[in-house]
Design a protein around this motif. Structure first.
Motif, short mmCIF file in Angstrom:
data_model
loop_
_atom_site.label_atom_id
_atom_site.label_comp_id
_atom_site.label_asym_id
_atom_site.label_seq_id
_atom_site.Cartn_x
_atom_site.Cartn_y
_atom_site.Cartn_z
N ARG A 5 4.39 -9.79 4.87
CA ARG A 5 5.43 -8.32 5.49
C ARG A 5 5.67 -7.93 3.39
O ARG A 5 5.70 -8.58 2.94
CB ARG A 5 5.80 -7.86 6.07
N CYS A 6 5.35 -6.32 3.47
CA CYS A 6 5.72 -6.20 2.13
C CYS A 6 7.10 -6.12 2.03
O CYS A 6 8.45 -6.04 2.04
CB CYS A 6 5.61 -4.19 2.26
N CYS A 9 9.02 -1.80 1.74
CA CYS A 9 9.69 -1.11 3.22
C CYS A 9 9.07 -2.60 4.69
O CYS A 9 10.22 -2.22 5.64
CB CYS A 9 8.60 -0.43 2.92
N HIS A 10 9.07 -3.76 4.07
CA HIS A 10 8.81 -4.57 5.68
C HIS A 10 7.98 -4.16 6.46
O HIS A 10 7.90 -4.64 7.54
CB HIS A 10 10.29 -4.80 5.76
N GLU A 11 7.08 -3.57 5.80
CA GLU A 11 5.97 -3.52 6.88
C GLU A 11 4.73 -3.99 6.14
O GLU A 11 4.68 -5.12 5.31
CB GLU A 11 5.60 -1.32 7.18
N PRO A 12 4.02 -4.07 8.06
CA PRO A 12 2.77 -5.11 7.97
C PRO A 12 1.36 -5.12 6.64
O PRO A 12 1.92 -3.61 6.55
CB PRO A 12 1.78 -4.91 9.08
N CYS A 31 2.49 -3.48 -0.04
CA CYS A 31 1.24 -2.72 1.69
C CYS A 31 0.38 -1.93 0.85
O CYS A 31 -0.03 -1.36 1.23
CB CYS A 31 1.78 -2.80 2.75
N CYS A 35 5.16 2.14 -2.67
CA CYS A 35 6.14 0.28 -2.62
C CYS A 35 6.18 -0.07 -3.64
O CYS A 35 7.11 0.07 -4.52
CB CYS A 35 6.31 0.38 -1.57
N THR A 59 12.50 2.80 3.25
CA THR A 59 12.18 3.62 3.46
C THR A 59 10.23 3.69 2.96
O THR A 59 10.27 3.53 2.00
CB THR A 59 12.06 5.00 4.04
N LYS A 60 9.15 3.16 3.52
CA LYS A 60 7.94 2.82 3.18
C LYS A 60 8.31 4.93 1.95
O LYS A 60 7.65 5.95 2.25
CB LYS A 60 7.10 3.48 3.93
#
Length: 793
Positions: A5-6, A9-12, A31, A35, A59-60
């Motif tokens: 994860r990023c 932003c913690h997105e995959p 990601c 970011c 937020t991304k």
């Protein structure tokens, strides 16, 4: 293998590209380029603490496109900037809406970064409202640069707009309703399964059926624990990061301790399950939070954008030609046209024309004031009947109306904040509860019985879980608010109920508050013996039928016989005349009727240049006022009259109603000063008013009240809005505050007493988790039931 994860932003991270940075001697992966760029900006500016203390992922972020940079640059136009910001000396001040703020760390990050910019004089970021207030020097720093710096941090900022703010609040309300619906609906389902399990314990149940019911209960409870209860966990984590325990810490600990213990019992088919306790506890807390949010939202909406009551547009005369322009762009020396019925957009001086204006919104006096060439006029006042050309002397931001609004903001910041006793009690209780639970586990695990340590600790935490303490205040407040709403009283500030029992001074405005804001005939001075009151008043009423002036309405009840009038002429701001029986009849002020002024008289009547009568008018008291004030004095309140009316009627009203003190002829600033003097003397003050001139001192008082018929600004700024034009409801409000305070004390006494008794029993292992849940539920039910009694009164 888990998906990486990023870091920002913690997105995959789903692409094959690698975006990395070194932070705290570790390679951090991102990601996307956006970011990575945001994180690099944060770290390079020495703001890495953001990543250590944030409680929500960012937020991304996306790299700023060229068209966005061009759009931000448009805000630097002097005309656009003048519309969006206000000037305070060399500084400009603006309010921004900032999207993407998820926690206090976000607000901290934005504040720290912008403070590093040369030209920023002050910045305050509110993570709750997602708004930022910035003061800066536009000569040194462009607004577009400020917006770009915020964008580089991964947030999007734009000048505050009320309609966008409304969308944000609606979205937040939707989240509250969704969590409330999830916890409420699933609580009912899980409780039905729990009843089956309870009866199964007594009557016997097949292990397969018992396991099935437990698994279904766990599945239904999972959304409650990990979705509906999320706000409590977030609040608890923030309090831990800030090294201050709040009530959400043991609440969250109990929720998840109970959930995971029950899940463990389900998976291993040993021990007891308490899923219904998790669901019902979360539902009760969410219900209280929801009603608290509704009360806070009304107060927040009231102060969202005070400038909306200011005039937006103006008609400027350029080379004699009218042109529409922004009211905020008017400068001293500009000539503007104000038609009948329009609101003046700036302070100025009448350059041409005659009219009468209503300044009651600013002065508190309903007497229409005649205006002619050379007379001063004020922004916010309403032009009654003529057309005026006005030369601007002060722009809108520096006008009397603008200063009143600025004064409201200042007094709002100075408003005393009383520490809530429940917070202090909760802090003390939470710290000791956690220590007792830890000590219980250690003693049982190492010295008594390790196999029972987990369940005894659970009993301590559940039995002594501060459910009742957590519900004691919000449930009582919620029920009190509902009770007062049912009685047509709207509380917009959730601290009002705590302050009401301490009120000592009750301060009233006069015009429109104690009085009805409508003129009536008080006394007729006959200046000719051949006429009587009835015939003269009937004559005046016939003339006033041709006028829409507010004073004319005072004579309508005296119209008993229609008279033939001809050649009716209206002199704006002076009076009205007509021919009657071949003679010229005049009704108006003393100068218009060529009369010698009589103290107290406002209207004169002359026939054929002979003055026949002088009439005193009065603004009648509300019929409920005498009984109300008598009841308040009987309860020991000190009563004060604070009015902008400088006439002798103020003394008559104060003496007639038995006020303890009177201050008359007060400007908005003087009203604020009087209230502040009382608060400096440790007096708790309630202010009741109805106009713009009252709204400034509303925030200086501990509690402010207004009526439904008041001005929009007064209704927006008051802590309490009485939804009927009935001042007698003030006693209901005061008694409601006393009743709420008494109920809160009863709830706190029970919850503390219960915990004092149950803690020793749970620690020594005499309270099983099953009994602990019943005790906790009974304690919470008792507190809620006691609060619900408020709805029946």
């Amino acid at each position: 293998m888990p998906t990486e994860r990023c870091f920002h932003c913690h997105e995959p991270i789903l692409t094959g590209q690698q975006f990395v940075l070194e932070f705290e001697q570790q390679q951090r992966t991102f990601c996307c380029l956006g970011c990575q760029a945001v994180a690099d900006t944060i770290i390079q500016q020495g703001l890495g603490d953001y990543y250590r203390f944030r409680t929500e992922p960012a937020t991304k972020a996306d790299a700023m496109p060229a068209d966005l940079a061009t759009e931000l640059a448009s805000f630097d136009s002097p005309d656009v900037l003048a519309d969006l910001s206000s000037k305070q000396g060399e500084l400009s001040k603006i309010e921004l809406s900032v999207s993407g703020i998820s926690c206090a760390a976000c607000a901290w990050l934005i504040e720290r970064r912008l403070k590093q910019l040369t030209g920023v004089a002050g910045i305050t970021v509110n993570s709750g409202t997602q708004r930022a207030q910035i003061e800066w020097l536009p000569e040194q720093l462009k607004l577009s640069r400020i917006l770009q710096e915020i964008s580089k941090l991964g947030y999007q900022a734009s000048p505050f707009a009320a309609d966008q703010e409304e969308k944000i609040h609606k979205a937040e309300l939707g989240r509250y309703l969704k969590r409330l619906a999830v916890s409420g609906i699933l609580s009912m389902q899980v409780m039905m399964l729990a009843i089956a399990l309870y009866f199964g314990e007594w009557t016997g149940i097949d292990p397969e059926h018992q396991d099935y019911l437990r698994w279904i209960s766990m599945l239904l409870t999972t959304p409650v624990a990990f979705y509906a209860a999320l706000p409590f966990v977030t609040s608890a984590w923030r309090s831990i990061v800030n090294r201050k325990m709040n009530m959400d810490v043991p609440v969250s600990l109990a929720i998840y301790y109970t959930y995971f213990a029950s899940a463990y019992a389900t998976l291993t088919e040993t021990g007891e399950v308490y899923f219904e306790s998790v669901c019902m506890f979360v539902f009760f807390l969410q219900l209280g939070k929801f009603f608290e949010y509704r009360a806070r939202a009304k107060a927040r909406d009231a102060t969202s954008n005070l400038l909306k009551i200011m005039p937006v547009t103006a008609t400027q005369l350029i080379d004699g030609q009218p042109q529409s322009t922004s009211a905020r762009r008017l400068l001293p020396g500009d000539l503007i046209l104000v038609k009948a019925g329009e609101t003046l957009p700036a302070d100025g001086e009448v350059f041409d024309g005659n009219s009468s204006v209503d300044e009651s919104m600013l002065t508190g006096e309903y007497h229409p004031i005649a205006k002619a060439r050379g007379d001063a006029v004020l922004a916010g006042s309403v032009n009654h009947d003529g057309v005026l050309q006005v030369k601007v002397s002060q722009p809108l931001a520096l006008s009397r109306l603008g200063q009143i609004i600025a004064l409201q903001q200042d007094t709002l910041n100075q408003k005393p904040k009383l520490a809530e006793k429940t917070d202090e009690l909760a802090q003390y209780f939470v710290e000791r509860l956690l220590l007792i639970a830890l000590a219980t586990f250690l003693v049982w695990f190492f010295w008594i019985d390790a196999s029972r340590a987990f369940w005894v600790t659970l009993s301590v935490l559940v039995a002594t879980c501060p459910c009742a303490l957590a519900l004691a205040t919000p449930t009582a407040i919620t029920c009190s608010l509902a009770r007062l709403n049912r009685k047509h009283i709207l509380i917009k500030n959730n601290q009002v109920l705590d302050r009401l029992p301490d009120i000592q001074q009750i301060v009233f405005d006069k015009t429109g508050t104690l009085t009805q804001g409508r003129f009536s005939v008080h006394q007729v001075h006959l200046l000719a013996t051949e006429h009587d009151n009835a015939s003269l008043l009937n004559l005046i009423a016939n003339l006033e039928r041709h006028s829409e002036h507010p004073i004319g309405k005072a004579f309508q009840p005296y119209l008993h016989q229609a008279l033939e009038l001809s050649d009716v002429q209206i002199s704006i701001g002076a009076g009205i005349s007509a021919l009657w029986q071949g003679q010229r009849v005049q009704v108006g002020n003393a100068a218009f009727c060529h009369a010698e002024p009589i103290p107290g008289a406002m209207v004169y009547l002359s026939v054929a240049n002979k003055v026949l009568a002088a009439i005193e008018l009065q603004d009648d008291l509300r019929p409920e006022v005498p009984a109300l004030l008598q009841a308040l004095k009987a309860k020991g309140y000190q009563l004060g009259l604070l009015t902008g009316d400088s006439s002798s009627q103020a003394e008559r009203v104060a003496e007639q109603l038995g006020f303890d003190w009177l201050e008359k002829g007060c400007s908005p600033e003087q009203k604020v000063t009087v209230i502040q003097q009382l608060t400096r003397q440790q007096q708790k003050v309630m202010m009741i008013g109805d106009g713009i001139n009252d709204s400034a001192c509303f925030h200086a008082a501990d509690v402010s009240v207004t009526l439904q018929g008041s001005t929009d600004l007064a209704k927006n700024q008051a802590d309490v809005l009485i939804l009927r034009n009935d001042l007698s409801l003030l006693t209901t409000l005061l008694s409601g505050g006393e009743l709420a305070a008494r109920t809160i004390k009863q709830n706190l006494a029970w919850s503390v007493g219960y915990n004092v008794i149950i803690i020793p029993l749970a620690v020594v292992g005499l309270v099983s988790p099953y009994i602990a849940v019943l005790g906790m539920s009974f304690s919470s039910l008792l507190v809620v039931s006691n609060s619900l009694r408020l709805l029946k009164s």
